[in-house]
Motif scaffolding. Structure first.
Motif, PDB file in Angstrom:
ATOM      1  N   GLY A 183      -0.713  12.842  13.563  1.00  0.00           N
ATOM      2  CA  GLY A 183      -0.044  14.560  13.123  1.00  0.00           C
ATOM      3  C   GLY A 183       0.717  15.024  14.101  1.00  0.00           C
ATOM      4  N   THR A 184       0.546  14.798  15.730  1.00  0.00           N
ATOM      5  CA  THR A 184       2.042  15.273  16.836  1.00  0.00           C
ATOM      6  C   THR A 184       3.652  14.722  15.813  1.00  0.00           C
ATOM      7  OG1 THR A 184       0.086  15.068  17.769  1.00  0.00           O
ATOM      8  CG2 THR A 184       2.611  15.557  18.565  1.00  0.00           C
ATOM      9  N   ILE A 185       3.487  12.795  15.750  1.00  0.00           N
ATOM     10  CA  ILE A 185       5.103  13.157  15.682  1.00  0.00           C
ATOM     11  C   ILE A 185       4.613  12.999  14.085  1.00  0.00           C
ATOM     12  CG2 ILE A 185       5.812  10.328  14.991  1.00  0.00           C
ATOM     13  CD1 ILE A 185       4.143   9.182  16.882  1.00  0.00           C
ATOM     14  N   VAL A 186       3.911  13.151  13.108  1.00  0.00           N
ATOM     15  CA  VAL A 186       4.065  13.698  11.747  1.00  0.00           C
ATOM     16  C   VAL A 186       5.005  15.552  11.687  1.00  0.00           C
ATOM     17  CG1 VAL A 186       3.659  14.197   8.995  1.00  0.00           C
ATOM     18  CG2 VAL A 186       2.984  11.684  10.006  1.00  0.00           C
ATOM     19  N   VAL A 187       4.264  16.201  12.663  1.00  0.00           N
ATOM     20  CA  VAL A 187       4.654  17.496  12.360  1.00  0.00           C
ATOM     21  C   VAL A 187       5.780  17.651  13.538  1.00  0.00           C
ATOM     22  CG1 VAL A 187       4.172  20.160  13.874  1.00  0.00           C
ATOM     23  CG2 VAL A 187       2.626  18.853  12.320  1.00  0.00           C
ATOM     24  N   LEU A 188       6.124  16.555  14.273  1.00  0.00           N
ATOM     25  CA  LEU A 188       8.276  16.752  14.560  1.00  0.00           C
ATOM     26  C   LEU A 188       9.174  16.415  13.614  1.00  0.00           C
ATOM     27  CD1 LEU A 188       7.024  15.670  18.558  1.00  0.00           C
ATOM     28  CD2 LEU A 188       7.627  18.067  17.679  1.00  0.00           C
ATOM     29  N   TYR A 189       8.089  14.940  12.980  1.00  0.00           N
ATOM     30  CA  TYR A 189       9.225  14.882  11.901  1.00  0.00           C
ATOM     31  C   TYR A 189       9.920  15.294  11.148  1.00  0.00           C
ATOM     32  CZ  TYR A 189      10.540  11.878   8.208  1.00  0.00           C
ATOM     33  OH  TYR A 189      11.646  11.387   6.877  1.00  0.00           O
TER      34      TYR A 189
END
Length: 87
Positions: A67-73
């Protein structure tokens, strides 16, 4: 549009990760065997067949990381797509 879609998916993954950190197990009821009245009545069981799901130890942390990686993306999406016309 893509930014909001990825942002929503990332936030949902983070929420699922936090929720699974806080619970030990979840009971899933069969929708075909229960009615709305069964859920309102506190003395009865909503369904005869219930499945108990216990998330593994790595599942919450994996959901939080994804979730964190997708939000940062999603946050960097406009910068990536607008840079193609500049060059």
């Amino acid at each position: 549009m893509w930014r909001s879609l990825f942002m929503a998916l990332g936030i949902m993954a983070i929420i699922v990760g936090v929720e699974t950190l806080l619970i030990d197990s979840a009971n899933m009821y069969a929708a075909a065997e229960s009615t709305a009245v069964d859920f309102i009545d506190p003395s009865g069981t909503p369904a005869v067949n219930t499945k108990v799901w216990q998330p593994g130890e790595k599942f919450p942390w994996a959901m939080l990381a994804i979730g964190t990686i997708v939000v940062l993306y999603a946050i960097t999406l406009p910068k990536r797509w607008h840079s193609h016309g500049d060059g």
